[in-house]
Design a protein around this motif. Sequence first.
Motif, PDB file in Angstrom:
ATOM      1  N   GLU A  64      22.997 111.935  50.153  1.00 31.61           N
ATOM      2  CA  GLU A  64      24.007 112.926  49.836  1.00 31.61           C
ATOM      3  C   GLU A  64      23.659 114.020  50.842  1.00 31.61           C
ATOM      4  O   GLU A  64      22.775 114.341  50.965  1.00 31.61           O
ATOM      5  CB  GLU A  64      23.939 113.355  48.415  1.00 31.61           C
ATOM      6  CG  GLU A  64      25.106 114.251  48.135  1.00 31.61           C
ATOM      7  CD  GLU A  64      25.180 115.786  48.490  1.00 31.61           C
ATOM      8  OE1 GLU A  64      26.096 116.262  48.660  1.00 31.61           O
ATOM      9  OE2 GLU A  64      23.760 116.114  48.323  1.00 31.61           O
ATOM     10  N   PHE A  65      24.983 114.278  51.622  1.00 26.65           N
ATOM     11  CA  PHE A  65      24.695 115.408  52.564  1.00 26.65           C
ATOM     12  C   PHE A  65      26.048 116.407  52.305  1.00 26.65           C
ATOM     13  O   PHE A  65      27.035 116.014  52.662  1.00 26.65           O
ATOM     14  CB  PHE A  65      24.799 114.900  54.188  1.00 26.65           C
ATOM     15  CG  PHE A  65      23.912 113.781  54.267  1.00 26.65           C
ATOM     16  CD1 PHE A  65      22.541 114.144  54.785  1.00 26.65           C
ATOM     17  CD2 PHE A  65      23.927 112.455  54.303  1.00 26.65           C
ATOM     18  CE1 PHE A  65      21.634 113.522  55.266  1.00 26.65           C
ATOM     19  CE2 PHE A  65      23.006 111.355  54.518  1.00 26.65           C
ATOM     20  CZ  PHE A  65      21.738 112.080  54.921  1.00 26.65           C
ATOM     21  N   GLY A  66      25.749 117.682  51.884  1.00 23.78           N
ATOM     22  CA  GLY A  66      26.652 118.505  51.937  1.00 23.78           C
ATOM     23  C   GLY A  66      28.145 118.223  51.077  1.00 23.78           C
ATOM     24  O   GLY A  66      29.103 118.307  51.398  1.00 23.78           O
ATOM     25  N   GLY A  67      27.933 117.562  50.051  1.00 18.19           N
ATOM     26  CA  GLY A  67      28.707 116.955  49.089  1.00 18.19           C
ATOM     27  C   GLY A  67      29.401 115.629  49.508  1.00 18.19           C
ATOM     28  O   GLY A  67      30.411 115.288  49.006  1.00 18.19           O
ATOM     29  N   VAL A  68      28.948 115.022  50.619  1.00 23.07           N
ATOM     30  CA  VAL A  68      29.360 113.636  51.040  1.00 23.07           C
ATOM     31  C   VAL A  68      28.380 112.932  50.753  1.00 23.07           C
ATOM     32  O   VAL A  68      27.168 112.763  51.045  1.00 23.07           O
ATOM     33  CB  VAL A  68      29.465 113.960  52.610  1.00 23.07           C
ATOM     34  CG1 VAL A  68      29.925 112.488  53.029  1.00 23.07           C
ATOM     35  CG2 VAL A  68      30.862 114.946  52.913  1.00 23.07           C
ATOM     36  N   GLU A  69      28.684 111.669  50.062  1.00 30.11           N
ATOM     37  CA  GLU A  69      27.918 110.471  49.865  1.00 30.11           C
ATOM     38  C   GLU A  69      28.057 109.245  50.864  1.00 30.11           C
ATOM     39  O   GLU A  69      29.129 108.937  51.480  1.00 30.11           O
ATOM     40  CB  GLU A  69      28.225 109.877  48.391  1.00 30.11           C
ATOM     41  CG  GLU A  69      27.203 109.135  47.611  1.00 30.11           C
ATOM     42  CD  GLU A  69      27.794 108.659  46.351  1.00 30.11           C
ATOM     43  OE1 GLU A  69      26.882 108.087  45.888  1.00 30.11           O
ATOM     44  OE2 GLU A  69      29.146 108.787  45.962  1.00 30.11           O
ATOM     45  N   VAL A  70      26.840 108.936  51.404  1.00 32.66           N
ATOM     46  CA  VAL A  70      26.877 108.066  52.502  1.00 32.66           C
ATOM     47  C   VAL A  70      25.932 106.829  51.944  1.00 32.66           C
ATOM     48  O   VAL A  70      25.177 106.995  51.284  1.00 32.66           O
ATOM     49  CB  VAL A  70      25.935 108.827  53.670  1.00 32.66           C
ATOM     50  CG1 VAL A  70      25.850 107.803  54.755  1.00 32.66           C
ATOM     51  CG2 VAL A  70      26.726 109.846  54.352  1.00 32.66           C
ATOM     52  N   ILE A  71      26.518 105.635  52.224  1.00 31.25           N
ATOM     53  CA  ILE A  71      25.963 104.355  51.766  1.00 31.25           C
ATOM     54  C   ILE A  71      25.734 103.564  53.205  1.00 31.25           C
ATOM     55  O   ILE A  71      26.235 103.382  54.273  1.00 31.25           O
ATOM     56  CB  ILE A  71      27.066 103.811  50.937  1.00 31.25           C
ATOM     57  CG1 ILE A  71      27.783 104.333  49.842  1.00 31.25           C
ATOM     58  CG2 ILE A  71      26.120 102.269  50.146  1.00 31.25           C
ATOM     59  CD1 ILE A  71      28.907 103.615  49.222  1.00 31.25           C
ATOM     60  N   VAL A  72      24.522 102.950  52.953  1.00 33.09           N
ATOM     61  CA  VAL A  72      23.946 101.929  53.981  1.00 33.09           C
ATOM     62  C   VAL A  72      23.554 100.716  53.191  1.00 33.09           C
ATOM     63  O   VAL A  72      22.733 100.751  52.304  1.00 33.09           O
ATOM     64  CB  VAL A  72      22.700 102.480  54.791  1.00 33.09           C
ATOM     65  CG1 VAL A  72      22.296 101.544  55.621  1.00 33.09           C
ATOM     66  CG2 VAL A  72      22.962 103.827  55.475  1.00 33.09           C
ATOM     67  N   ASP A  73      24.232  99.480  53.468  1.00 32.44           N
ATOM     68  CA  ASP A  73      23.857  98.324  52.908  1.00 32.44           C
ATOM     69  C   ASP A  73      22.457  97.778  53.452  1.00 32.44           C
ATOM     70  O   ASP A  73      21.916  97.950  54.390  1.00 32.44           O
ATOM     71  CB  ASP A  73      24.940  97.143  53.295  1.00 32.44           C
ATOM     72  CG  ASP A  73      24.995  96.849  54.796  1.00 32.44           C
ATOM     73  OD1 ASP A  73      23.950  96.118  55.027  1.00 32.44           O
ATOM     74  OD2 ASP A  73      25.743  97.306  55.636  1.00 32.44           O
TER      75      ASP A  73
END
Length: 123
Positions: free
Chosen positions: A73-82
């Motif tokens: 999570e970065f500044g309210g943005v969720e990031v996903i990596v498989d």
Amino acid sequence: MSVQDSTTLDSSTPVTTGVLLSDPAASKVKALLDQEGRDDLRLRIAVQPGGCSGLRYQLFFDERFLDGDQTYEFGGVEVIVDRMSGPYLGGATIDFVDTIEKQGFTIDNPNAGGSCACGDSFH
């Protein structure tokens, strides 16, 4: 820039295990997500076979969670990596550049041994 996940081999050598989304990139992703008008999407960063150097990056919005996904999570943005892309992206920094010469997301990946001239693929 935002904090990333890391572990240490010893007290002086950090080993990065996650991705880093810069503040400008997080702001751009948030703006794009706001345009979509959905609150169930997150940014997925993946590595796929292809491109002139063997592997290529993919960034896209996804509502799914897959088994083994790593979530940041970065500044309210969720990031996903498989699970399969994680080892290729450990320590990678995703930034957003907006200049008169270039506009778009860039990926600085310490795991890439080389890349093609277009910058879309690596090995």
